[in-house]
Design a protein around this motif. Structure first.
Motif, short mmCIF file in Angstrom:
data_model
loop_
_atom_site.label_atom_id
_atom_site.label_comp_id
_atom_site.label_asym_id
_atom_site.label_seq_id
_atom_site.Cartn_x
_atom_site.Cartn_y
_atom_site.Cartn_z
N TYR A 1 -4.54 -8.75 -0.06
CA TYR A 1 -4.33 -7.78 1.02
C TYR A 1 -3.84 -6.42 0.52
O TYR A 1 -4.26 -5.38 1.03
CB TYR A 1 -3.30 -8.31 2.02
CG TYR A 1 -3.77 -9.47 2.85
CD1 TYR A 1 -5.05 -9.51 3.39
CD2 TYR A 1 -2.92 -10.54 3.12
CE1 TYR A 1 -5.48 -10.58 4.17
CE2 TYR A 1 -3.34 -11.63 3.88
CZ TYR A 1 -4.61 -11.63 4.41
OH TYR A 1 -5.03 -12.69 5.17
N GLY A 2 -2.98 -6.43 -0.48
CA GLY A 2 -2.35 -5.16 -0.86
C GLY A 2 -2.10 -4.98 -2.34
O GLY A 2 -1.25 -4.15 -2.72
N GLY A 3 -2.83 -5.70 -3.17
CA GLY A 3 -2.73 -5.50 -4.61
C GLY A 3 -1.37 -5.85 -5.19
O GLY A 3 -0.60 -6.62 -4.61
N VAL A 4 -1.09 -5.25 -6.33
CA VAL A 4 0.14 -5.56 -7.07
C VAL A 4 1.38 -5.28 -6.25
O VAL A 4 2.32 -6.08 -6.21
CB VAL A 4 0.19 -4.76 -8.39
CG1 VAL A 4 1.56 -4.89 -9.05
CG2 VAL A 4 -0.89 -5.23 -9.34
N LYS A 5 1.42 -4.13 -5.56
CA LYS A 5 2.63 -3.76 -4.83
C LYS A 5 2.97 -4.77 -3.73
O LYS A 5 4.12 -5.19 -3.60
CB LYS A 5 2.50 -2.37 -4.21
CG LYS A 5 3.81 -1.88 -3.59
CD LYS A 5 3.67 -0.47 -3.04
CE LYS A 5 5.04 0.04 -2.58
NZ LYS A 5 5.75 -0.85 -1.65
N MET A 6 1.99 -5.18 -2.94
CA MET A 6 2.26 -6.14 -1.86
C MET A 6 2.64 -7.50 -2.43
O MET A 6 3.51 -8.19 -1.90
CB MET A 6 1.07 -6.25 -0.92
CG MET A 6 1.36 -7.08 0.33
SD MET A 6 0.03 -7.02 1.59
CE MET A 6 0.22 -5.34 2.20
N ILE B 1 4.01 -12.24 4.43
CA ILE B 1 3.37 -11.27 3.55
C ILE B 1 3.97 -9.90 3.87
O ILE B 1 3.68 -9.31 4.92
CB ILE B 1 1.84 -11.25 3.73
CG1 ILE B 1 1.27 -12.66 3.58
CG2 ILE B 1 1.20 -10.29 2.73
CD1 ILE B 1 1.54 -13.30 2.23
N VAL B 2 4.82 -9.42 3.01
CA VAL B 2 5.55 -8.17 3.25
C VAL B 2 4.58 -6.99 3.30
O VAL B 2 3.75 -6.81 2.40
CB VAL B 2 6.60 -7.94 2.16
CG1 VAL B 2 7.29 -6.60 2.36
CG2 VAL B 2 7.62 -9.07 2.17
N GLY B 3 4.69 -6.19 4.36
CA GLY B 3 3.82 -5.03 4.52
C GLY B 3 2.63 -5.32 5.41
O GLY B 3 1.88 -4.41 5.77
N ARG B 4 2.47 -6.58 5.75
CA ARG B 4 1.37 -6.97 6.64
C ARG B 4 1.88 -7.60 7.92
O ARG B 4 1.20 -7.61 8.94
CB ARG B 4 0.42 -7.93 5.92
CG ARG B 4 -0.89 -8.18 6.66
CD ARG B 4 -1.87 -8.96 5.81
NE ARG B 4 -3.09 -9.28 6.53
CZ ARG B 4 -4.13 -8.47 6.66
NH1 ARG B 4 -4.09 -7.27 6.10
NH2 ARG B 4 -5.20 -8.82 7.33
N GLY B 5 3.08 -8.15 7.88
CA GLY B 5 3.69 -8.71 9.07
C GLY B 5 3.11 -10.03 9.52
O GLY B 5 3.20 -10.38 10.70
N THR B 6 2.49 -10.77 8.60
CA THR B 6 1.93 -12.06 8.94
C THR B 6 2.47 -13.12 7.98
O THR B 6 3.00 -12.81 6.92
CB THR B 6 0.39 -12.04 8.83
OG1 THR B 6 0.01 -11.69 7.48
CG2 THR B 6 -0.20 -11.05 9.80
N VAL B 7 2.31 -14.38 8.37
CA VAL B 7 2.70 -15.49 7.51
C VAL B 7 1.44 -16.12 6.95
O VAL B 7 0.49 -16.40 7.69
CB VAL B 7 3.51 -16.54 8.31
CG1 VAL B 7 3.76 -17.77 7.45
CG2 VAL B 7 4.83 -15.94 8.77
N ASN B 8 1.43 -16.33 5.65
CA ASN B 8 0.23 -16.84 5.00
C ASN B 8 0.62 -17.47 3.67
O ASN B 8 1.80 -17.55 3.32
CB ASN B 8 -0.78 -15.71 4.77
CG ASN B 8 -2.22 -16.19 4.69
OD1 ASN B 8 -2.49 -17.30 4.24
ND2 ASN B 8 -3.14 -15.34 5.11
N LYS B 9 -0.38 -17.91 2.90
CA LYS B 9 -0.12 -18.38 1.56
C LYS B 9 0.27 -17.19 0.69
O LYS B 9 -0.32 -16.11 0.82
CB LYS B 9 -1.36 -19.07 0.99
CG LYS B 9 -1.77 -20.30 1.77
CD LYS B 9 -3.01 -20.95 1.20
CE LYS B 9 -3.40 -22.18 2.01
NZ LYS B 9 -4.57 -22.89 1.46
#
Length: 314
Positions: free
Chosen positions: A130-135, A115-123
């Motif tokens: 986590y971060g709306g349209v931009k994320m 997940i770009v901008g969060r630094g985690t791996v997820n679905k």
């Protein structure tokens, strides 16, 4: 093209038809008569992405003016009161007017990725939460290796109203079943050609458990509905439903495509429907008993990247 997805309220891959309903139907004398209504509706839908520079906006407008290929991220989101929702339908779409080709590549909601901008791996569908349209956009771009010029976000609630707005749709049904699932409407979907109104269209795209092909079967029905609405919305008879279509979109659609850009797309890109390519990202599901993810190989990612890049080539 089969891949697992979960959730009782799946989003449908119908966002493209929403924008095309506005773009393609808006032609002829009737368009000029309703010009102000169209502009007001599109202005209501317009929502630029955070921190998008004026230079980027200008460059994209020049691309459209030159009728060069463009990319659009389509997101189906279930937003309810007190819940930001997740982008459970993600489609990377490309339009190439020179090739007269439209491409839609579906990315399953359970796809495992960073997940770009969060630094985690997820679905991948968690990015929107986590971060709306931009994320969500940044994450899809990282996953595909292809920049998305625009986005279109549609709430699930728009589907039923949109189908009714175009006067119902016709689809081809490969299964015979009665809707006794989550919504328990009791609709009987007979095998063969069906005429669907809004509520029946929702049941048609939501069914999964009675389909031996699971999510892939559902995805195919979603595409049937997409094509059904596009066909009906672009027909001459739909001109009379124009205001209903705009009302159906309303607050359910958000996009960073401005009104003038929509009009230019309508003029310069309308022939892309002559060739529609559809594909769904493939992967390996997590073994039973574990949190489900769709693990996508590097080879598959490269294939998807190359497919998108090919249709974006000038």
């Amino acid at each position: 093209m089969r891949a697992k997805k979960k959730s009782k309220k799946k989003k449908v891959m119908f966002t493209i038809l929403s924008i095309l309903a506005v773009l393609v139907v808006a032609v002829g004398a009737y368009f000029y008569y309703l010009y102000d209504n169209v502009e007001k509706a599109v202005d209501e839908m317009y929502k630029p992405i955070e921190k998008e520079s004026k230079a980027e906006t200008k460059q994209k407008q020049e691309t459209i003016n030159k009728s060069e290929p463009i990319s659009i991220l389509l997101m189906g989101v279930d937003e309810r009161k007190g819940d930001v929702g997740r982008s459970d339908t993600l489609i990377a779409m490309t339009l190439n007017p020179a090739k007269e080709k439209m491409q839609m590549i579906s990315i399953p909601r359970d796809t495992k990725t960073e997940i770009v901008g969060r630094g985690t791996v997820n679905k991948i569908n968690a990015a929107y939460a986590y971060g709306g349209v931009k994320m969500a956009k940044d994450t899809v771009e990282a996953f595909t290796g292809v920049k998305m010029d625009y986005y279109i976000q549609v709430n699930m609630e728009a589907l039923s109203a949109l189908v009714d707005a175009v006067g119902g749709i016709t689809v081809q049904n490969d299964l015979d079943w009665i809707d006794e699932g989550y919504y328990k409407k009791g609709y009987h979907y007979e095998k063969g050609q069906l005429q669907l109104d809004g509520p029946k269209a929702l049941g048609f795209v939501r069914m999964r458990h009675l389909d031996p092909n699971g999510d892939f079967g559902r995805n195919e029905r979603q595409r049937e509905v997409i094509n059904g609405i596009i066909d009906k919305a672009t027909s001459v008879s739909s001109v009379t439903h124009f205001n209903d279509i705009l009302a159906a979109l309303g607050e359910n659609v958000k996009t960073n495509i401005a009104f003038d850009q929509m009009m230019d797309i309508q003029k310069n890109y309308r022939n892309v429907r002559n060739d529609i390519e559809q594909y769904e990202v493939k992967g390996q599901g997590t073994p039973p008993g574990q949190t489900y993810y769709l693990n996508v190989s590097e080879e598959e990612k490269t294939k998807v990247h190359n497919m998108l890049s090919e249709n974006l080539a000038k």
